[in-house]
Motif scaffolding. Structure first.
Motif, PDB file in Angstrom:
ATOM      1  N   UNK A 284       1.028  -1.195   7.044  1.00 15.25           N
ATOM      2  CA  UNK A 284       2.492  -1.201   6.942  1.00 15.25           C
ATOM      3  C   UNK A 284       3.059  -0.865   5.562  1.00 15.25           C
ATOM      4  N   UNK A 285       2.830  -1.687   4.565  1.00 20.15           N
ATOM      5  CA  UNK A 285       3.558  -1.489   3.302  1.00 20.15           C
ATOM      6  C   UNK A 285       2.836  -2.099   2.116  1.00 20.15           C
ATOM      7  N   UNK A 286       3.587  -2.293   1.041  1.00 20.13           N
ATOM      8  CA  UNK A 286       3.013  -2.810  -0.205  1.00 20.13           C
ATOM      9  C   UNK A 286       3.680  -4.125  -0.572  1.00 20.13           C
ATOM     10  N   UNK A 287       2.879  -5.073  -1.037  1.00 17.80           N
ATOM     11  CA  UNK A 287       3.393  -6.394  -1.409  1.00 17.80           C
ATOM     12  C   UNK A 287       2.994  -6.673  -2.857  1.00 17.80           C
ATOM     13  N   UNK A 288       3.979  -7.024  -3.669  1.00 16.59           N
ATOM     14  CA  UNK A 288       3.674  -7.448  -5.038  1.00 16.59           C
ATOM     15  C   UNK A 288       3.542  -6.280  -5.996  1.00 16.59           C
ATOM     16  N   UNK A 289       3.036  -6.627  -7.184  1.00 17.09           N
ATOM     17  CA  UNK A 289       2.976  -5.621  -8.258  1.00 17.09           C
ATOM     18  C   UNK A 289       1.554  -5.553  -8.828  1.00 17.09           C
ATOM     19  N   UNK A 290       1.421  -5.698 -10.134  1.00 13.84           N
ATOM     20  CA  UNK A 290       0.093  -5.512 -10.741  1.00 13.84           C
ATOM     21  C   UNK A 290      -0.715  -6.811 -10.763  1.00 13.84           C
ATOM     22  N   UNK A 291      -1.991  -6.666 -11.112  1.00 19.60           N
ATOM     23  CA  UNK A 291      -2.968  -7.751 -10.993  1.00 19.60           C
ATOM     24  C   UNK A 291      -2.550  -9.033 -11.697  1.00 19.60           C
ATOM     25  N   UNK A 292      -1.893  -8.898 -12.869  1.00 22.18           N
ATOM     26  CA  UNK A 292      -1.643 -10.107 -13.678  1.00 22.18           C
ATOM     27  C   UNK A 292      -0.540 -10.983 -13.078  1.00 22.18           C
ATOM     28  N   UNK A 293       0.101 -10.489 -12.023  1.00 23.77           N
ATOM     29  CA  UNK A 293       1.151 -11.284 -11.375  1.00 23.77           C
ATOM     30  C   UNK A 293       0.649 -12.015 -10.132  1.00 23.77           C
ATOM     31  N   UNK A 294      -0.669 -12.008  -9.904  1.00 18.35           N
ATOM     32  CA  UNK A 294      -1.165 -12.563  -8.634  1.00 18.35           C
ATOM     33  C   UNK A 294      -0.891 -14.059  -8.481  1.00 18.35           C
ATOM     34  N   UNK A 295      -0.874 -14.809  -9.588  1.00 17.58           N
ATOM     35  CA  UNK A 295      -0.600 -16.254  -9.449  1.00 17.58           C
ATOM     36  C   UNK A 295       0.822 -16.505  -8.965  1.00 17.58           C
ATOM     37  N   UNK A 296       1.717 -15.597  -9.294  1.00 20.55           N
ATOM     38  CA  UNK A 296       3.114 -15.743  -8.881  1.00 20.55           C
ATOM     39  C   UNK A 296       3.308 -15.194  -7.457  1.00 20.55           C
ATOM     40  N   UNK A 297       2.629 -14.114  -7.150  1.00 21.98           N
ATOM     41  CA  UNK A 297       2.894 -13.406  -5.886  1.00 21.98           C
ATOM     42  C   UNK A 297       2.041 -13.889  -4.710  1.00 21.98           C
ATOM     43  N   UNK A 298       0.779 -14.179  -4.964  1.00 19.57           N
ATOM     44  CA  UNK A 298      -0.114 -14.475  -3.833  1.00 19.57           C
ATOM     45  C   UNK A 298       0.213 -15.774  -3.088  1.00 19.57           C
ATOM     46  N   UNK A 299       0.742 -16.817  -3.784  1.00 13.14           N
ATOM     47  CA  UNK A 299       1.138 -18.004  -3.007  1.00 13.14           C
ATOM     48  C   UNK A 299       2.243 -17.694  -1.997  1.00 13.14           C
TER      49      UNK A 299
END
Ligand code: FS2
Ligand code: SF4
Length: 543
Positions: A284-299
């Motif tokens: 479908x699509x794209x979620x989030x941005x670059x790797x260093x934001x995973x703690x903010x985005x993945x939850x």
């Protein structure tokens, strides 16, 4: 521990107690020990090549082992233990074959005869005792050059592994990797020889990246311009991050008809442009941005999350149960999908999680401007340059990271005048990937060439433009403004330098492992420049 291989290294000098990336002392020691053990394997493999003995399993494994030591790939001590033990088993097996073929193995380097301890704690102690990185050479400049090659090799091994997964291999690449790993054990190489070894790493990497390009485009087709939604739709979902197209393809196949939508994260964004991947309606699509934001985005992601390659950060408790690794990625206590690539645990987790319940209409971004697409409109581009509608090309690419100084890349893209085109690649693009920058004569001003893995594509675009204008790449109205973080970026830089590309701007800070004298060599020979401010750099570039 001592590690200074990446851009976020502690205090800009080195991580000594725990890595800023989350790497602990035990893993740091195991990485060093693995590198040492692989040097022993490479010494034997190099001796074997002199008498016609090669072993593809050894070559493939060597790349996997070296790639495992790249920043943000593997944090699992038990995986390193298995790699170290296998290295020694392969080394001893190959030794017997090489000796039987009349080969001579130099056993003066301790790596050639290294014996691993019986326990994991014993291996950790052996790794710590090596003080590996700091003792590559007694001379600081030679030590610096050896580190450049060592880290370049990590990037090269990563690209070689990516290509091999898609069935593309070349023995000259493996031969160089073994030779360079062996040479790094030597204490008799001087400045010129080590500069040559580092540049050769860049030369060989161009071949590795060409193989990877052939693997990606040969298997999944040439990327085509494709809008990718940044929002979501109702339904169960899986997020795929990393760089591996084959893992994504297998997951798409295994989730067919299961009511699960697949979203990309980070460097997987350009996958939406490949015909053989975009054909799946549930991609479908794209979620989030670059790797260093995973703690903010993945939850915030209400489904399962699959890491296929770098860059993993410590999974937080809030989403750890949703995380799965595969390939060379490892995190202790996180379920690893092995070589059978049975993604059932990921699928079952996605089905057990709520998924998205609503529709989020957000903008989309355009991907798919790899070499085939861009060169398909080369006539238009050349005509626009000749008519002065396009004044200059910028390649603003490379890694992203957490440092505030990386705003430079957002700001320079915002400040680049409207009559200039911007090519981008790798995860640094998330600083500006959703900006509406308009077009020039119908060609979007911001062209996404792909992942860091697609640097070959960008090089081919530059080479083709130079051919069309009958000049060298350095004479094109083209400026490279690069950001680095890890060792794939190191080897891409070595490739660009080996191609003779001048005036590369690099930031947000210079590598801790480059001494002033080595920097001087780079400045004198390649006019490499640290980034300053967007305004100053644009003034210098555009006059
Ligand atoms: Fe980005 Fe991380 Fe692509 Fe690098 S996702 S910094 O290791 O490989 O680039
Ligand atoms: Fe530090 Fe980077 Fe090494 Fe991690 S990889 S320990 S952050 S220098």
């Amino acid at each position: 521990m001592f590690c200074n291989q990446c851009e976020q290294t502690a205090k800009g000098t080195g991580c000594t107690t725990i890595g800023v990336c989350g790497k602990n002392e035990a893993v740091a020691g195991l990485e060093d020990l693995l590198t040492h053990a692989v040097q022993g394997l490479s010494l034997v493999a190099s001796a074997g090549r002199k008498v016609g003995v090669t072993d593809n399993a050894v070559d493939r494994f060597t790349c996997e082992a070296i790639f495992s030591c790249l920043t943000n790939v593997d944090f699992d001590p038990s995986r390193f233990e298995a790699l170290i033990r296998k290295t020694v088993t392969l080394r001893d097996g190959l030794k017997a074959k090489v000796t039987a073929a009349g080969g001579t193995i130099d056993t003066t380097a301790p790596a050639a005869t290294f014996t691993p301890a019986d326990s994991l704690s014993g291996l950790e102690a052996q790794g710590a005792a090596l003080n590996f990185i700091n003792t590559l050479d007694a001379n600081a400049d030679l030590q610096s050059l050896k580190q450049i090659t060592m880290y370049g090799l990590r990037g090269l091994a990563a690209y070689t592994d990516h290509a091999a997964i898609l069935g593309k291999e070349d023995d000259t690449v493996y031969a160089y990797i073994h030779e360079a790993m062996s040479d790094l054990t030597r204490k008799d190489l001087g400045l010129d020889q080590l500069v040559a070894l580092a540049l050769k790493c860049g030369e060989v990497n161009l071949k590795a990246m060409e193989l990877l390009d052939a693997g990606n485009t040969g298997t999944y087709g040439h990327p085509v311009p494709t809008p990718v939604p940044l929002g979501h739709i109702p339904g169960k979902c899986i997020l795929v991050t990393g760089h591996d197209l084959k893992d994504l393809a297998m997951l798409l196949e295994q989730t067919k008809g299961k009511g699960i939508n697949i979203y990309t994260h980070g460097e997987m964004l350009p996958c939406h442009g490949y015909p053989e991947l975009k054909k799946y309606p549930h991609f479908y699509g794209h979620f989030g941005t670059a790797w260093q934001n995973q703690h903010k985005e993945m939850p915030e992601f209400p489904g399962a999350i699959l890491f296929t390659t770098n860059c993993i950060q410590k999974p937080l408790d809030s989403y750890k149960a949703n995380v799965f690794t595969t390939g060379l990625v490892g995190w202790p206590e996180v379920t690893h999908i092995g070589e059978n690539k049975d993604f059932s645990p990921v699928i079952n987790r996605a089905l057990a999680l709520p998924g998205f319940s609503d529709t989020l209409d957000k903008d989309s971004v355009l991907v798919g401007f790899a070499r085939n697409t861009v060169l398909g409109v080369a006539d238009k581009v050349i005509a626009a340059v000749k008519a002065k509608a396009i004044r200059h090309f910028f390649l603003v690419g490379g890694c992203d990271g957490a440092k505030p100084g990386r705003n430079y890349y957002t700001e320079i893209v915002e400040q680049i005048p409207a009559d200039c085109m911007i090519l981008t690649l790798a995860c640094g693009k998330f600083r500006f990937f959703d900006k509406k920058l308009g077009d020039i004569g119908g060609i979007p001003r911001l062209l996404d060439v792909g992942q860091c893995n697609d640097a070959y594509s960008a090089i081919q675009i530059a080479v083709a433009l130079a051919g069309a204008f009958e000049c060298g790449v350095n004479d094109l109205p083209l400026s490279l403004v690069l950001s680095w973080y890890e060792q794939k970026a190191v080897v891409i830089l070595l490739t660009l330098l080996n191609l003779g590309i001048q005036n590369i701007r690099i930031g947000p800070s210079l590598p801790a492992f480059i001494t002033p004298n080595v920097l001087d060599v780079l400045v004198k020979n390649f006019s490499i420049k640290p980034v300053t401010t967007p305004a100053e750099d644009l003034k210098a570039i555009l006059g």
